[in-house]
Design a protein around this motif. Structure first.
Motif, PDB file in Angstrom:
ATOM      1  N   LEU A  54     -37.296 -31.987   8.023  1.00  0.00           N
ATOM      2  CA  LEU A  54     -38.053 -32.388   6.827  1.00  0.00           C
ATOM      3  C   LEU A  54     -38.160 -33.907   6.731  1.00  0.00           C
ATOM      4  O   LEU A  54     -39.193 -34.447   6.332  1.00  0.00           O
ATOM      5  N   GLU A  55     -37.083 -34.578   7.114  1.00  0.00           N
ATOM      6  CA  GLU A  55     -37.093 -36.039   7.105  1.00  0.00           C
ATOM      7  C   GLU A  55     -38.137 -36.567   8.106  1.00  0.00           C
ATOM      8  O   GLU A  55     -38.884 -37.507   7.804  1.00  0.00           O
ATOM      9  N   LEU A  56     -38.199 -35.967   9.277  1.00  0.00           N
ATOM     10  CA  LEU A  56     -39.195 -36.381  10.283  1.00  0.00           C
ATOM     11  C   LEU A  56     -40.615 -36.166   9.769  1.00  0.00           C
ATOM     12  O   LEU A  56     -41.504 -36.967  10.010  1.00  0.00           O
ATOM     13  N   LYS A  57     -40.818 -35.064   9.077  1.00  0.00           N
ATOM     14  CA  LYS A  57     -42.155 -34.794   8.513  1.00  0.00           C
ATOM     15  C   LYS A  57     -42.526 -35.871   7.486  1.00  0.00           C
ATOM     16  O   LYS A  57     -43.665 -36.316   7.435  1.00  0.00           O
ATOM     17  N   ARG A  58     -41.541 -36.289   6.695  1.00  0.00           N
ATOM     18  CA  ARG A  58     -41.804 -37.343   5.705  1.00  0.00           C
ATOM     19  C   ARG A  58     -42.080 -38.677   6.406  1.00  0.00           C
ATOM     20  O   ARG A  58     -42.956 -39.436   6.007  1.00  0.00           O
ATOM     21  N   GLN A  73     -41.583 -26.546   1.304  1.00  0.00           N
ATOM     22  CA  GLN A  73     -41.985 -27.857   1.847  1.00  0.00           C
ATOM     23  C   GLN A  73     -42.369 -27.783   3.325  1.00  0.00           C
ATOM     24  O   GLN A  73     -42.836 -28.760   3.893  1.00  0.00           O
ATOM     25  N   ALA A  74     -42.127 -26.643   3.958  1.00  0.00           N
ATOM     26  CA  ALA A  74     -42.372 -26.522   5.403  1.00  0.00           C
ATOM     27  C   ALA A  74     -43.805 -26.091   5.682  1.00  0.00           C
ATOM     28  O   ALA A  74     -44.520 -25.624   4.788  1.00  0.00           O
ATOM     29  N   ASP A  75     -44.200 -26.248   6.939  1.00  0.00           N
ATOM     30  CA  ASP A  75     -45.502 -25.738   7.379  1.00  0.00           C
ATOM     31  C   ASP A  75     -45.382 -24.318   7.899  1.00  0.00           C
ATOM     32  O   ASP A  75     -46.360 -23.579   7.917  1.00  0.00           O
ATOM     33  N   LEU A 116     -45.272 -31.610  12.041  1.00  0.00           N
ATOM     34  CA  LEU A 116     -45.285 -30.460  11.139  1.00  0.00           C
ATOM     35  C   LEU A 116     -43.897 -29.833  11.209  1.00  0.00           C
ATOM     36  O   LEU A 116     -43.263 -29.863  12.269  1.00  0.00           O
ATOM     37  N   ALA A 117     -43.471 -29.269  10.076  1.00  0.00           N
ATOM     38  CA  ALA A 117     -42.083 -28.814  10.004  1.00  0.00           C
ATOM     39  C   ALA A 117     -41.971 -27.301  10.031  1.00  0.00           C
ATOM     40  O   ALA A 117     -42.625 -26.605   9.260  1.00  0.00           O
TER      41      ALA A 117
END
Ligand SMILES: [Zn+2]
Length: 253
Positions: free
Chosen positions: A44-48, A85-87, A55-56
């Motif tokens: 999630l941090e990488l997606k932010r 919050q994920a894809d 994409l998470a």
């Protein structure tokens, strides 16, 4: 544009360099899947941090589940909280290489069912791992798709033409990884995947053929599939990018 539809970017030390190097090869979108609570947070941090590239996928890996049975309940509760919050849901599935005892297999099945319920409630597509129980896992994907109308992807599912034909009939996506470069059986299976269900991946940093995994290897996979299918690499890239866009598109069901 090339998409790595299944990798573990969180396991690299030099994430920024990996993203840049992959982008230089045209691999501009990466689906980063998780395995446990710690990697779910990192993904999630990488997606932010890299919203245009990452994409998470959030989920609990079947091997982690049997090695951490006391932590599973808490992890499922965390997943329930953050899955919106994920894809997509992933990497989830069944793995009989590591779960040889029936009690462990049952635990994997139960936790997978609970994760698929969460995905259905949050309307997320799923990214499935299957090892030594290919048909059983594929059947979970098919049931999920039939009941929810949501998309399912069988990751690295290039062992059996017969099973891929069933995926084709059921509208289940299948992703091809770097084993296609050197393995004739994988090439035969990859040729069987319907044009509209074909996806590319690396599972990086898993090494294949003695070479360390990296998302940029999606380009080699695409080049190989282009040769096998008698297409230009740009055609395969466009086809798979369209497929991925359809796969990941928010669904109203
Ligand atoms: Zn993986």
């Amino acid at each position: 544009m090339l998409v790595d539809t299944h990798c573990h970017l969180d396991q690299f030390d030099d994430v920024e360099v990996v993203i840049e190097t992959a982008s230089e090869q045209g691999v501009t979108r990466l689906v980063v899947v998780s395995e446990d609570p710690e990697s779910m947070r990192r993904v999630l941090e990488l997606k932010r941090q890299y919203p245009t590239h990452v994409l998470a996928g959030l989920g609990l890996h079947p091997v982690w589940i049997i090695q951490n049975r006391d932590a599973v309940q808490d992890a499922l509760e965390q997943l329930e909280e953050i899955l919106p919050q994920a894809d997509e849901l992933g990497e989830v599935g069944l793995d009989h290489k590591w779960a040889t005892e029936r009690v462990d297999q049952l635990l994997q099945e139960e936790v997978l069912a609970r994760q698929l319920d969460l995905a259905a409630r949050c309307a997320k597509p799923i990214n499935l791992h299957a090892r030594r129980c290919l048909r059983q896992t594929m059947e979970r994907a098919i049931a999920f798709r039939r009941h929810t109308g949501l998309n399912a992807q069988m990751h690295w599912f290039t062992q059996s033409r017969k099973l891929v034909r069933i995926c084709n009939d059921e509208g289940v996506y299948v992703s091809v990884g770097p084993t296609v470069l050197n393995d004739v059986q994988t090439q035969r299976v990859a040729l069987e995947i319907s044009d509209e269900l074909l996806l590319l991946e690396t599972d990086a940093p898993v090494s294949v053929g003695g070479r360390p995994g990296h998302p940029l290897r999606v380009r080699e996979v695409a080049e190989c599939l282009a040769r096998l299918r008698g297409l230009e690499v740009e055609e395969i890239a466009a086809l798979c990018a369209q497929n991925f866009a359809r796969f990941i598109a928010p669904c109203s069901t």
